[in-house]
Design a protein around this motif. Structure first.
Motif, short mmCIF file in Angstrom:
data_model
loop_
_atom_site.label_atom_id
_atom_site.label_comp_id
_atom_site.label_asym_id
_atom_site.label_seq_id
_atom_site.Cartn_x
_atom_site.Cartn_y
_atom_site.Cartn_z
N ARG A 149 36.46 28.45 40.75
CA ARG A 149 37.54 29.38 41.05
C ARG A 149 38.49 29.49 39.86
NH1 ARG A 149 38.70 27.55 47.39
NH2 ARG A 149 36.49 27.62 48.01
N HIS A 150 39.39 30.45 39.94
CA HIS A 150 40.37 30.61 38.88
C HIS A 150 41.22 29.35 38.76
CE1 HIS A 150 40.20 35.23 39.72
NE2 HIS A 150 39.15 34.80 39.03
N PRO A 208 30.99 31.90 36.94
CA PRO A 208 32.14 32.78 37.17
C PRO A 208 32.09 33.41 38.56
CG PRO A 208 31.15 33.19 35.02
CD PRO A 208 30.20 32.30 35.76
N PRO A 209 33.23 33.41 39.26
CA PRO A 209 33.20 33.91 40.64
C PRO A 209 33.19 35.42 40.78
CG PRO A 209 35.39 33.12 40.09
CD PRO A 209 34.51 32.76 38.93
N ALA A 240 37.89 39.39 34.06
CA ALA A 240 39.00 39.19 34.99
C ALA A 240 39.18 37.71 35.30
CB ALA A 240 38.75 39.98 36.28
N ASP A 241 38.07 36.98 35.39
CA ASP A 241 38.15 35.54 35.66
C ASP A 241 38.84 34.82 34.49
OD1 ASP A 241 36.78 35.94 38.03
OD2 ASP A 241 34.83 35.46 37.17
N VAL A 242 38.47 35.16 33.27
CA VAL A 242 39.11 34.56 32.10
C VAL A 242 40.59 34.93 32.07
CG1 VAL A 242 39.21 34.57 29.57
CG2 VAL A 242 37.00 34.43 30.74
N LYS A 270 37.30 42.45 23.87
CA LYS A 270 37.88 42.37 25.22
C LYS A 270 38.68 41.09 25.38
CE LYS A 270 34.50 45.20 27.72
NZ LYS A 270 33.46 45.20 28.79
N LEU A 271 38.18 39.98 24.84
CA LEU A 271 38.92 38.71 24.92
C LEU A 271 40.21 38.79 24.12
CD1 LEU A 271 36.00 36.13 24.57
CD2 LEU A 271 37.19 36.80 26.66
#
Length: 278
Positions: A226-227, A256-257, A262-264, A30-31
């Motif tokens: 946050r991002h 992670p929020p 999605a955060d990465v 996924k990464l």
């Protein structure tokens, strides 16, 4: 944005610790699908062959990795256990393909005295000599406790930097440096070519240093992270201050929020869209 070579983007796998433990290969795939080519491994000493196999299957590399080098014991939910020997750490790192093994955490109390800081530096210098026999380098990753004490106007962290051999690499966590009260771009500039990597992390910088002895008990779950580009940390200015020196821009969330992938992806897009990493 930069004329100097851009750092390579990476992600600290602690960010997705749960997902990676359950499905190493699927998590790494996924990464890779997000556009990452590098990760920063953690907890690799007890399963290096498994991690290397998962990395190879996903087409990823782990040029840096976190492992204990400076503590005699490690805390686990089941109690303290002896830390692995440096030789065992470096053997595992070589199996994974890691080039620089970075100690991720030294307890607060050891940063509060000059003798404590000198001991940390001496241990890391010795570890560097052992690592060289494996063709590896060592480094150190900060939190905020390194900025609690100062000696003759110099923070414990920068005093430590003055004591470690120049072969020892530094990985500056930009969020934790800000939490420690630092002018982060100025610190990056002062570190110069001693700085090999940064942790790209953003969020609301908490008031006061949560690692101070008088502070309430700290949990990463209390952090409002946050991002990248949506918090208090001057990431663009910090990365610009390290242009030409920083080799790896490593995305990390302690808390992670949202959906971690999605955060990465959001922080990776911030790096790419602003021309801060490749």
């Amino acid at each position: 944005m930069f004329h100097a070579p851009l750092p390579e983007a990476s992600v600290q796998l602690y960010t997705l610790a749960g997902q990676f433990s359950q499905d190493p290969r699927g998590s790494l795939e996924k990464l890779a699908a997000l556009g990452l080519r590098n990760v920063e491994a953690f907890d690799f000493v007890r399963r290096p062959a498994e991690i290397r196999q998962a990395l190879d299957a996903a087409g990823l590399s782990s040029p840096t990795g976190h492992a204990p080098l400076l503590s005699d014991e490690l805390w686990t939910p089941d109690g303290s256990i002896p830390a692995p020997s440096p030789e065992k750490v470096f053997e595992a790192a070589a199996t994974v393909g890691i080039g620089t093994v970075i100690d991720p955490f030294v307890p607060v109390s050891r940063w509060l005295t000059a003798d404590g800081v000198a001991d940390i530096a001496e241990r890391l210098n010795r570890a560097s000599e052992v690592a060289a026999g494996f063709g590896l380098a060592v480094g150190y990753h900060n939190h905020a406790q390194e900025f609690l004490a100062d000696f003759n106007g110099t923070s414990a962290f920068e005093h430590f930097v003055s004591l470690v051999d120049e072969k020892v690499e530094l990985e500056l966590d930009l969020y934790w440096a800000a939490t420690g009260g630092q002018d982060v771009p100025a610190l990056v500039s002062r570190l110069g070519d001693r700085l090999a990597a940064v942790h790209v992390k953003d969020g609301v910088v908490p008031p006061g240093n949560p690692f101070a002895p008088e502070a309430p008990a700290f949990s990463s779950r209390s952090l409002d992270q946050r991002h990248a580009g949506h918090g208090d940390v001057p990431l663009v200015e910090a990365l610009a201050a390290g242009a030409g020196n920083i080799r790896y821009a490593v995305i990390e969330y302690d808390n992670p929020p949202g959906d971690v992938f999605a955060d990465v992806a959001a922080s990776l897009a911030f790096l790419f869209e602003n021309g801060l990493a490749r």
